[in-house]
Motif scaffolding. Structure first.
Motif: not given
Length: 201
Positions: A23-26, A74-77, A82-89, A193-197
């Motif tokens: 769930s690391i965001s670019g 703060t930005a990373g978390l 947000r990315k984790a939530k979008l991917s149901n993780a 990764y992010d665009m693919k997710s």
């Protein structure tokens, strides 16, 4: 046959999610890098005597570094959540805590080492030390997430070693390592990764 392949892919995806943090965001890398560059510019102005926050060069640098670190974390978390939530993780899971441990050990040791360097009046090695130990932290944490994190860590270490040899350009190396490399890494993660997710979501 297609159904079986889909089932295998689904099982593989579930296993990967449980053993790796994906769930690391670019964009968090881009924001962290931008914060570091802004911090480097402010530090340069302080070094030039344009202004001061505390009246002490050392305390000013510590304050700037703290603000950059807090902004990056703060930005990373926020973006990773947000990315984790979008991917149901889930953001916080056993593998996340293990990554935090793997990452923090070299950082804490590096921080103590840098304090010793300042105490011993060899502050010109602080920036190289920060880059090297940060790179070691990324390599340690990279085993449980994207392989690209290890590559970033290796780049940070190499840059730190070069900075230790080429003395007098500490701030530039710091800005490149924590700023430019993070922005490049963030853009690569986003497109890789992010665009693919987002499309799969």
């Amino acid at each position: 046959m297609d159904t079986n392949l889909d089932d295998i892919k689904h099982i593989r995806s579930m296993m990967e999610r449980s053993s790796k943090f994906l769930s690391i965001s670019g964009m968090s890398g881009v924001l962290a890098g931008t914060s570091a560059i802004v911090g480097a510019i402010v530090a340069y102005l302080v070094l030039e005597g344009r202004f001061t926050f505390t009246g002490s060069l050392l305390y000013d640098f510590i304050l700037i570094a703290a603000v950059v670190l807090i902004s990056a974390v703060t930005a990373g978390l926020t973006l990773s959540a947000r990315k984790a939530k979008l991917s149901n993780a889930k953001l916080w899971q056993p593998v996340t805590l293990q990554i935090a441990k793997d990452f923090c050990v070299p950082l804490v040791i590096g921080g103590l080492f840098c304090i010793i360097l300042i105490y011993k009046h060899v502050a010109y090695l602080v920036a190289p030390g920060m880059l090297i130990f940060y790179g070691l932290g990324l390599i340690a944490a990279g085993a449980r997430t994207y392989r690209d994190v290890k590559i970033l860590g290796a780049c940070e270490i190499i840059l730190g070693l070069v900075a230790a040899v080429v003395v007098g350009y500490d701030l530039i190396f710091w800005a490149v390592g924590f700023g430019v490399l993070h922005i490049v890494y963030g853009i690569l993660i986003y497109y890789k990764y992010d665009m693919k997710s987002a499309k799969n979501g």
